[in-house]
Design an enzyme around this catalytic site. Structure first.
Site, PDB file in Angstrom:
ATOM      1  N   LEU A  50      31.257  25.403  36.177  1.00 52.97           N
ATOM      2  CA  LEU A  50      30.557  26.422  35.459  1.00 52.97           C
ATOM      3  C   LEU A  50      30.156  25.988  34.159  1.00 52.97           C
ATOM      4  O   LEU A  50      29.348  26.704  33.475  1.00 52.97           O
ATOM      5  CB  LEU A  50      31.128  27.729  35.656  1.00 52.97           C
ATOM      6  CG  LEU A  50      31.038  28.513  37.243  1.00 52.97           C
ATOM      7  CD1 LEU A  50      32.018  29.740  37.340  1.00 52.97           C
ATOM      8  CD2 LEU A  50      29.613  28.688  37.768  1.00 52.97           C
ATOM      9  N   TYR A 138      41.945  39.150  33.778  1.00 53.79           N
ATOM     10  CA  TYR A 138      40.942  38.769  35.088  1.00 53.79           C
ATOM     11  C   TYR A 138      40.115  40.102  35.235  1.00 53.79           C
ATOM     12  O   TYR A 138      38.837  39.967  35.219  1.00 53.79           O
ATOM     13  CB  TYR A 138      41.767  38.402  36.211  1.00 53.79           C
ATOM     14  CG  TYR A 138      41.017  38.418  37.440  1.00 53.79           C
ATOM     15  CD1 TYR A 138      40.145  37.804  37.829  1.00 53.79           C
ATOM     16  CD2 TYR A 138      41.332  39.837  38.403  1.00 53.79           C
ATOM     17  CE1 TYR A 138      39.326  37.763  39.025  1.00 53.79           C
ATOM     18  CE2 TYR A 138      40.633  39.858  39.567  1.00 53.79           C
ATOM     19  CZ  TYR A 138      39.589  38.846  39.968  1.00 53.79           C
ATOM     20  OH  TYR A 138      38.968  38.992  40.906  1.00 53.79           O
ATOM     21  N   ARG A 176      48.426  49.038  50.543  1.00 50.15           N
ATOM     22  CA  ARG A 176      47.371  49.452  49.625  1.00 50.15           C
ATOM     23  C   ARG A 176      45.957  48.836  50.304  1.00 50.15           C
ATOM     24  O   ARG A 176      44.989  49.459  50.036  1.00 50.15           O
ATOM     25  CB  ARG A 176      47.720  48.601  48.509  1.00 50.15           C
ATOM     26  CG  ARG A 176      46.567  48.345  47.365  1.00 50.15           C
ATOM     27  CD  ARG A 176      46.860  47.681  46.001  1.00 50.15           C
ATOM     28  NE  ARG A 176      45.626  47.536  45.217  1.00 50.15           N
ATOM     29  CZ  ARG A 176      44.849  46.240  45.567  1.00 50.15           C
ATOM     30  NH1 ARG A 176      45.222  45.440  46.529  1.00 50.15           N
ATOM     31  NH2 ARG A 176      43.867  46.169  44.897  1.00 50.15           N
TER      32      ARG A 176
END
Ligand code: NAI
Ligand code: 15L
Length: 269
Positions: A50, A138, A176
């Protein structure tokens, strides 16, 4: 807007990219693939970072839309996150602007709201308008991606749907995940809706299946035309027998982001 046909799939070698390479063609898409890593059996895939602006421009040229999955998908150093997720997403939007691509679906994450306490019984589902509370660099990079999408919608007319994906894996593997699981088939349904919905500007949605133990509001995703077909509940008995119910005295179990709130984040898959 005509329905997009040719779609650039970034991050095509990754877990989600591999699942979507299998599922999205049945919706009629012609996928152009891009990743840092070569993809076995896909000699035409663009192998590019990228960071490579020229390669990105060439990769987006002529596509109708972009499904942007590429990037670091877990916590890392700030420098690495900065390069791949922040600068990388900026480079992609610049390439889209330069080449006139005006529809992006951005893989955001539940970790934009990772520090939010999980709802207790009777609490309302978390709306997409709740304040963001990233749990990591993040998660912060995904907040940046959402804001970048807003800027490019307002300034350049590039429409984005940011999908705050829960956990998109073949099966939920933790208690979760019973709340945030996005089955791969529902993932394809949701990305298809996000690619084709007649919405302008920047739209943020949570991305999960219609889980019985859902924590967030799927209304905005449904408003795109997404109708989830799956529910994690059939996996609940086995997972709870093995791991127990969520223990809210443990910070790693009491927040949307799960173990990502612990420093350093430890993730069991
Ligand atoms: P992954 O780590 O398996 O795949 C990411 C892909 O991006 C890899 O193939 C990697 O080579 C590529 N990549 C990384 N840096 C790059 C760069 N600088 N240039 C080009 N390619 C690069 O992650 P996964 O699970 O497939 O996730 C895909 C996207 O969805 C990520 O953006 C992730 O943050 C997001 N997401 C995924 C969730 C999930 O449950 N799988 C949940 C929430 C968000
Ligand atoms: C994410 O954002 C990650 O990319 C993915 O690997 C999972 O950890 C997911 O969130 C999750 O919260 O389960």
């Amino acid at each position: 807007m005509p329905a997009p046909r040719t779609v650039l799939l970034t991050g095509a070698a990754g877990g989600l990219g591999t699942l979507m390479r299998g599922l999205l063609p049945s919706y009629g898409y012609d996928l152009r693939l891009l990743d840092l890593r070569p993809i076995e059996g896909e000699p035409d895939a663009v192998v590019a970072d990228l960071a490579d602006k020229e390669a990105l421009r060439a990769a987006v040229r002529g596509v109708d839309a972009i499904l942007h999955l590429a990037g670091i998908s877990l916590e890392s150093t700030f420098d690495k996150i900065l390069r791949a997720n922040i600068e990388g997403t900026y480079n992609l939007y610049e390439a889209a602007r330069e080449e006139g691509v005006n529809r992006v679906v951005f893989a955001s994450s539940n970790h934009t709201v990772g520090w939010t306490p999980t709802p207790r019984e009777g609490d309302p589902l978390l709306p997409v308008t709740a304040p963001r509370r990233p749990d990591t660099f993040y998660g912060l990079s995904k907040c940046f991606g959402e804001d970048l999408a807003q800027l490019y919608a307002d300034r350049h007319g590039i429409d984005t749907v940011s999908v705050r994906i829960g956990s998109c894996f073949p099966e939920p593997t933790t208690v979760r995940m019973l709340s945030v699981w996005l089955s791969p088939a529902d993932g394809a349904r949701l990305f298809h809706a996000a690619l084709t919905a007649p919405v302008r500007g920047h739209t943020v949605v949570y991305g999960s299946s219609a889980n019985t133990r859902l924590w967030w509001d799927l209304g905005p995703a449904r408003a795109l035309g997404y109708t989830p077909q799956d529910d994690s509940e059939p996996f609940a008995g086995k997972l709870i027998a093995e791991q127990g119910e969520l223990d809210r005295s443990d910070p790693a179990q009491a927040h949307f982001g799960g173990a990502f709130v612990v420093d350093p984040p430890i993730w069991p898959h």
